[in-house]
Design a protein around this motif. Structure first.
Motif, short mmCIF file in Angstrom:
data_model
loop_
_atom_site.label_atom_id
_atom_site.label_comp_id
_atom_site.label_asym_id
_atom_site.label_seq_id
_atom_site.Cartn_x
_atom_site.Cartn_y
_atom_site.Cartn_z
N ASN A 1 0.69 -1.47 0.08
CA ASN A 1 0.11 -0.08 0.11
C ASN A 1 0.90 1.28 -0.05
N ASP A 2 1.90 1.05 0.66
CA ASP A 2 2.87 2.19 0.89
C ASP A 2 3.92 2.38 -0.46
N GLY A 3 3.91 1.33 -1.02
CA GLY A 3 4.75 1.21 -2.30
C GLY A 3 6.32 0.84 -1.80
N GLY A 4 7.26 1.19 -2.78
CA GLY A 4 8.41 0.65 -2.32
C GLY A 4 9.30 2.05 -2.28
N GLU B 1 -0.23 7.45 -5.31
CA GLU B 1 0.31 8.59 -4.51
C GLU B 1 -0.54 9.81 -4.20
N ARG B 2 -1.06 9.97 -5.40
CA ARG B 2 -2.30 11.06 -5.51
C ARG B 2 -3.40 10.88 -4.53
N LEU B 3 -3.89 9.86 -4.33
CA LEU B 3 -5.33 9.25 -3.99
C LEU B 3 -4.93 8.99 -2.42
N PHE B 4 -3.56 8.45 -1.99
CA PHE B 4 -3.70 8.09 -0.55
C PHE B 4 -2.24 8.74 -0.04
N ASP B 5 -1.78 9.81 -0.53
CA ASP B 5 -0.53 10.29 -0.14
C ASP B 5 0.41 9.42 0.71
N LYS B 6 0.58 8.20 -0.08
CA LYS B 6 1.70 7.21 0.55
C LYS B 6 2.86 7.68 0.94
#
Length: 293
Positions: free
Chosen positions: A92-95, A227-232
Protein backbone atom coordinates in the motif's frame (compact mmCIF):
# COMPACT_ATOMS: atom_id res chain seq x y z
CA UNK A 1 25.45 -22.31 -60.90
CA UNK A 2 22.23 -21.79 -58.88
CA UNK A 3 19.58 -19.57 -60.33
CA UNK A 4 19.07 -16.08 -58.98
CA UNK A 5 15.57 -17.00 -57.78
CA UNK A 6 17.06 -19.75 -55.61
CA UNK A 7 19.40 -17.33 -53.87
CA UNK A 8 16.74 -14.68 -53.26
CA UNK A 9 13.40 -16.42 -52.74
CA UNK A 10 10.24 -14.50 -53.47
CA UNK A 11 7.60 -13.93 -50.77
CA UNK A 12 5.65 -16.88 -52.18
CA UNK A 13 8.66 -19.17 -51.97
CA UNK A 14 8.41 -22.33 -49.88
CA UNK A 15 12.07 -22.16 -48.85
CA UNK A 16 12.54 -22.88 -45.13
CA UNK A 17 14.22 -19.56 -44.56
CA UNK A 18 11.54 -17.45 -46.23
CA UNK A 19 10.13 -14.92 -43.76
CA UNK A 20 7.01 -13.97 -45.67
CA UNK A 21 4.72 -15.11 -42.89
CA UNK A 22 6.44 -12.79 -40.41
CA UNK A 23 5.15 -9.77 -42.34
CA UNK A 24 1.53 -10.62 -41.60
CA UNK A 25 0.35 -8.25 -38.86
CA UNK A 26 -3.24 -9.50 -38.79
CA UNK A 27 -3.90 -11.13 -35.40
CA UNK A 28 -5.79 -14.40 -35.25
CA UNK A 29 -8.76 -14.91 -32.95
CA UNK A 30 -6.66 -15.94 -29.95
CA UNK A 31 -4.39 -12.92 -30.35
CA UNK A 32 -7.32 -10.54 -30.79
CA UNK A 33 -8.95 -11.82 -27.61
CA UNK A 34 -5.66 -11.56 -25.71
CA UNK A 35 -5.13 -7.94 -26.80
CA UNK A 36 -8.67 -7.01 -25.78
CA UNK A 37 -8.26 -8.73 -22.41
CA UNK A 38 -4.96 -6.88 -21.84
CA UNK A 39 -6.66 -3.53 -22.43
CA UNK A 40 -9.50 -4.47 -20.08
CA UNK A 41 -6.95 -5.57 -17.48
CA UNK A 42 -5.50 -2.05 -17.47
CA UNK A 43 -8.72 -0.58 -16.12
CA UNK A 44 -9.34 -3.51 -13.76
CA UNK A 45 -5.89 -3.10 -12.21
CA UNK A 46 -6.35 0.67 -11.99
CA UNK A 47 -9.47 0.12 -9.88
CA UNK A 48 -8.25 -2.90 -7.91
CA UNK A 49 -4.92 -1.27 -7.02
CA UNK A 50 -6.66 1.62 -5.27
CA UNK A 51 -10.05 0.30 -4.09
CA UNK A 52 -9.80 -0.48 -0.33
CA UNK A 53 -11.04 -4.09 -0.40
CA UNK A 54 -9.61 -5.17 -3.75
CA UNK A 55 -6.19 -3.65 -3.06
CA UNK A 56 -5.86 -6.08 -0.13
CA UNK A 57 -7.02 -9.02 -2.25
CA UNK A 58 -4.17 -8.49 -4.73
CA UNK A 59 -1.63 -7.53 -2.06
CA UNK A 60 0.49 -10.57 -2.93
CA UNK A 61 0.78 -9.58 -6.58
CA UNK A 62 1.43 -5.97 -5.57
CA UNK A 63 4.35 -7.12 -3.42
CA UNK A 64 5.71 -9.04 -6.40
CA UNK A 65 5.41 -6.07 -8.77
CA UNK A 66 6.75 -3.50 -6.31
CA UNK A 67 9.60 -5.82 -5.30
CA UNK A 68 10.62 -6.38 -8.92
CA UNK A 69 10.58 -2.63 -9.51
CA UNK A 70 12.79 -1.96 -6.49
CA UNK A 71 15.13 -4.78 -7.52
CA UNK A 72 16.06 -2.90 -10.69
CA UNK A 73 16.81 0.21 -8.61
CA UNK A 74 18.98 -1.85 -6.29
CA UNK A 75 20.93 -3.71 -8.97
CA UNK A 76 21.78 -0.66 -11.07
CA UNK A 77 22.54 1.42 -7.99
CA UNK A 78 25.10 -1.15 -6.85
CA UNK A 79 26.56 -1.38 -10.36
CA UNK A 80 26.95 2.41 -10.38
CA UNK A 81 29.00 2.26 -7.20
CA UNK A 82 26.35 3.09 -4.62
CA UNK A 83 25.86 1.58 -1.19
CA UNK A 84 22.43 0.20 -0.31
CA UNK A 85 21.13 1.64 2.96
CA UNK A 86 17.63 0.18 3.07
CA UNK A 87 14.91 -1.37 0.92
CA UNK A 88 11.22 -1.04 1.75
CA UNK A 89 8.46 -2.99 -0.05
CA UNK A 90 4.88 -2.39 0.98
CA UNK A 91 1.71 -3.26 -0.99
CA UNK A 92 0.00 0.00 0.00
CA UNK A 93 2.85 2.44 0.72
CA UNK A 94 4.84 1.37 -2.34
CA UNK A 95 8.55 0.75 -2.41
CA UNK A 96 11.66 2.75 -1.53
CA UNK A 97 15.30 1.89 -2.10
CA UNK A 98 17.79 4.19 -0.39
CA UNK A 99 21.28 4.16 -1.92
CA UNK A 100 24.20 6.33 -0.86
CA UNK A 101 27.13 7.53 -2.95
CA UNK A 102 25.36 8.35 -6.22
CA UNK A 103 25.00 12.13 -5.91
CA UNK A 104 27.62 14.73 -6.78
CA UNK A 105 30.10 15.79 -4.12
CA UNK A 106 30.29 19.35 -5.41
CA UNK A 107 27.30 21.56 -6.22
CA UNK A 108 26.26 22.03 -9.82
CA UNK A 109 27.04 25.42 -11.39
CA UNK A 110 24.11 27.05 -13.19
CA UNK A 111 24.82 29.22 -16.24
CA UNK A 112 21.62 31.21 -15.81
CA UNK A 113 21.88 33.27 -12.58
CA UNK A 114 18.07 33.54 -12.46
CA UNK A 115 17.54 29.76 -12.70
CA UNK A 116 17.95 29.12 -9.02
CA UNK A 117 17.46 25.52 -7.86
CA UNK A 118 14.67 24.82 -5.42
CA UNK A 119 15.74 21.43 -4.03
CA UNK A 120 18.91 19.75 -2.86
CA UNK A 121 18.59 17.18 -5.64
CA UNK A 122 18.68 19.82 -8.37
CA UNK A 123 22.07 20.98 -7.09
CA UNK A 124 23.73 17.62 -6.53
CA UNK A 125 22.08 15.20 -9.00
CA UNK A 126 24.34 13.07 -11.19
CA UNK A 127 23.95 10.81 -14.20
CA UNK A 128 24.41 7.77 -11.94
CA UNK A 129 21.52 8.89 -9.73
CA UNK A 130 19.28 9.49 -12.73
CA UNK A 131 20.15 6.11 -14.28
CA UNK A 132 19.40 4.32 -11.00
CA UNK A 133 16.10 6.15 -10.66
CA UNK A 134 15.06 5.42 -14.26
CA UNK A 135 15.99 1.74 -13.91
CA UNK A 136 12.80 1.06 -11.94
CA UNK A 137 10.28 2.08 -14.58
CA UNK A 138 12.41 0.78 -17.45
CA UNK A 139 12.93 -2.58 -15.75
CA UNK A 140 9.23 -2.95 -14.94
CA UNK A 141 8.31 -2.26 -18.56
CA UNK A 142 10.87 -4.80 -19.78
CA UNK A 143 9.42 -7.51 -17.52
CA UNK A 144 5.94 -6.62 -18.75
CA UNK A 145 7.17 -6.73 -22.34
CA UNK A 146 8.58 -10.25 -21.89
CA UNK A 147 5.35 -11.55 -20.37
CA UNK A 148 2.98 -9.86 -22.81
CA UNK A 149 4.94 -10.59 -26.00
CA UNK A 150 4.85 -14.35 -25.56
CA UNK A 151 1.17 -14.31 -24.57
CA UNK A 152 0.14 -12.23 -27.58
CA UNK A 153 2.02 -14.86 -29.58
CA UNK A 154 -0.36 -17.47 -28.10
CA UNK A 155 2.35 -19.47 -26.36
CA UNK A 156 1.03 -21.68 -23.55
CA UNK A 157 4.49 -23.13 -22.90
CA UNK A 158 5.82 -19.62 -22.24
CA UNK A 159 2.90 -19.10 -19.84
CA UNK A 160 3.88 -22.23 -17.94
CA UNK A 161 7.50 -21.09 -17.69
CA UNK A 162 6.44 -17.60 -16.62
CA UNK A 163 4.19 -19.09 -13.94
CA UNK A 164 7.26 -20.54 -12.22
CA UNK A 165 8.84 -17.09 -12.00
CA UNK A 166 5.61 -15.67 -10.59
CA UNK A 167 5.26 -18.51 -8.07
CA UNK A 168 8.82 -17.99 -6.85
CA UNK A 169 8.40 -14.22 -6.80
CA UNK A 170 5.29 -14.54 -4.64
CA UNK A 171 7.12 -16.69 -2.10
CA UNK A 172 9.97 -14.22 -1.58
CA UNK A 173 7.86 -11.57 0.25
CA UNK A 174 6.66 -14.24 2.69
CA UNK A 175 10.06 -14.08 4.38
CA UNK A 176 9.51 -10.43 5.35
CA UNK A 177 5.72 -10.03 5.36
CA UNK A 178 4.45 -8.72 8.70
CA UNK A 179 0.67 -8.66 8.20
CA UNK A 180 -1.87 -11.46 7.89
CA UNK A 181 -3.48 -9.82 4.83
CA UNK A 182 -0.25 -10.24 2.90
CA UNK A 183 0.00 -13.92 3.88
CA UNK A 184 -3.60 -14.66 2.91
CA UNK A 185 -3.26 -12.82 -0.40
CA UNK A 186 -0.04 -14.65 -1.29
CA UNK A 187 -1.56 -18.03 -0.47
CA UNK A 188 -4.65 -17.18 -2.54
CA UNK A 189 -2.56 -16.06 -5.53
CA UNK A 190 -0.42 -19.20 -5.33
CA UNK A 191 -3.49 -21.44 -5.07
CA UNK A 192 -5.11 -19.79 -8.09
CA UNK A 193 -1.89 -20.16 -10.06
CA UNK A 194 -1.67 -23.86 -9.27
CA UNK A 195 -5.34 -24.41 -10.06
CA UNK A 196 -5.00 -22.86 -13.52
CA UNK A 197 -2.35 -25.44 -14.42
CA UNK A 198 -5.06 -28.12 -14.60
CA UNK A 199 -7.47 -27.94 -17.49
CA UNK A 200 -6.92 -27.52 -21.21
CA UNK A 201 -3.16 -28.06 -20.76
CA UNK A 202 -2.80 -24.86 -18.74
CA UNK A 203 -4.32 -22.58 -21.36
CA UNK A 204 -5.93 -20.37 -18.71
CA UNK A 205 -2.48 -19.58 -17.33
CA UNK A 206 -2.11 -17.11 -20.20
CA UNK A 207 -4.62 -14.74 -18.66
CA UNK A 208 -3.09 -14.96 -15.18
CA UNK A 209 0.39 -14.21 -16.52
CA UNK A 210 -1.04 -11.49 -18.74
CA UNK A 211 -2.58 -9.84 -15.67
CA UNK A 212 0.78 -9.82 -13.91
CA UNK A 213 2.47 -8.58 -17.08
CA UNK A 214 0.11 -5.61 -17.28
CA UNK A 215 0.80 -4.83 -13.62
CA UNK A 216 4.51 -4.66 -14.45
CA UNK A 217 4.07 -2.82 -17.74
CA UNK A 218 2.13 0.18 -16.45
CA UNK A 219 3.60 0.37 -12.98
CA UNK A 220 4.09 4.13 -13.38
CA UNK A 221 0.30 4.56 -13.50
CA UNK A 222 -0.34 2.64 -10.28
CA UNK A 223 2.63 4.35 -8.61
CA UNK A 224 1.50 7.87 -9.50
CA UNK A 225 -2.24 7.43 -8.92
CA UNK A 226 -1.63 5.66 -5.61
CA UNK A 227 0.45 8.61 -4.44
CA UNK A 228 -2.21 11.14 -5.47
CA UNK A 229 -5.12 9.30 -3.87
CA UNK A 230 -3.59 8.10 -0.61
CA UNK A 231 -0.55 10.34 -0.08
CA UNK A 232 1.52 7.22 0.56
CA UNK A 233 4.63 7.29 2.71
CA UNK A 234 7.04 6.29 -0.08
CA UNK A 235 6.80 8.85 -2.87
CA UNK A 236 6.57 7.80 -6.51
CA UNK A 237 9.54 7.83 -8.85
CA UNK A 238 7.81 10.64 -10.74
CA UNK A 239 8.09 12.80 -7.62
CA UNK A 240 11.74 11.83 -7.33
CA UNK A 241 12.38 12.90 -10.92
CA UNK A 242 10.63 16.18 -10.17
CA UNK A 243 12.88 16.72 -7.17
CA UNK A 244 16.04 16.07 -9.19
CA UNK A 245 15.21 17.85 -12.45
CA UNK A 246 12.48 20.28 -11.51
CA UNK A 247 9.77 19.23 -13.97
CA UNK A 248 6.25 18.80 -12.48
CA UNK A 249 5.41 15.35 -11.13
CA UNK A 250 2.41 15.06 -13.45
CA UNK A 251 4.65 15.82 -16.43
CA UNK A 252 6.98 12.96 -15.54
CA UNK A 253 4.00 10.65 -15.07
CA UNK A 254 2.74 11.49 -18.58
CA UNK A 255 6.22 11.04 -20.09
CA UNK A 256 6.70 7.61 -18.51
CA UNK A 257 3.14 6.58 -19.44
CA UNK A 258 3.95 7.38 -23.08
CA UNK A 259 7.08 5.24 -22.74
CA UNK A 260 5.05 2.34 -21.33
CA UNK A 261 2.42 2.72 -24.07
CA UNK A 262 5.13 2.49 -26.73
CA UNK A 263 6.63 -0.60 -25.09
CA UNK A 264 3.17 -2.17 -24.83
CA UNK A 265 2.52 -1.48 -28.53
CA UNK A 266 5.87 -2.99 -29.48
CA UNK A 267 5.06 -6.06 -27.38
CA UNK A 268 1.81 -6.52 -29.32
CA UNK A 269 3.51 -6.28 -32.72
CA UNK A 270 6.38 -8.52 -31.60
CA UNK A 271 3.91 -11.14 -30.43
CA UNK A 272 1.94 -11.00 -33.67
CA UNK A 273 4.81 -10.81 -36.18
CA UNK A 274 7.87 -12.44 -34.59
CA UNK A 275 6.66 -15.12 -32.16
CA UNK A 276 3.55 -16.16 -34.04
CA UNK A 277 2.00 -19.54 -33.21
CA UNK A 278 -0.76 -21.48 -34.88
CA UNK A 279 -3.50 -22.77 -32.59
CA UNK A 280 -2.73 -26.43 -33.33
CA UNK A 281 0.98 -25.85 -32.80
CA UNK A 282 0.28 -24.06 -29.50
CA UNK A 283 -1.74 -26.96 -28.06
CA UNK A 284 0.74 -29.56 -29.34
CA UNK A 285 3.61 -27.83 -27.57
CA UNK A 286 1.56 -27.38 -24.38
CA UNK A 287 0.58 -31.05 -24.35
CA UNK A 288 4.23 -32.13 -24.53
CA UNK A 289 5.62 -29.66 -21.94
CA UNK A 290 4.68 -30.69 -18.38
CA UNK A 291 1.24 -31.95 -19.42
CA UNK A 292 -1.49 -31.79 -16.78
CA UNK A 293 -4.28 -33.54 -18.64
Amino acid sequence: MPALADLFPTPNSTAPYALATRTDVTPNSFQSHTIIVACVYFFIILVAWNLPVLRDAIAGLKLLVVGTHELFHLVLGVLCGGQVVSVCIDPNDGGATHIMGLMRHTPRVFNDPYAMPTTYGQVFWSSRALATLAAGYIGSSIVGFLYITRLIAVDIVASKIASFTIAFGLLVPVLRADHWIAFVSIIGCEALLIGLWFGDHGSALRFYVLFVGMMHMFYVVWDYVDERLFDKRNTSDCAQFSELLGWPTSGWAIAWFIWDALVFTSAIFAGICVFRRATAEMYAEAASFLPTR
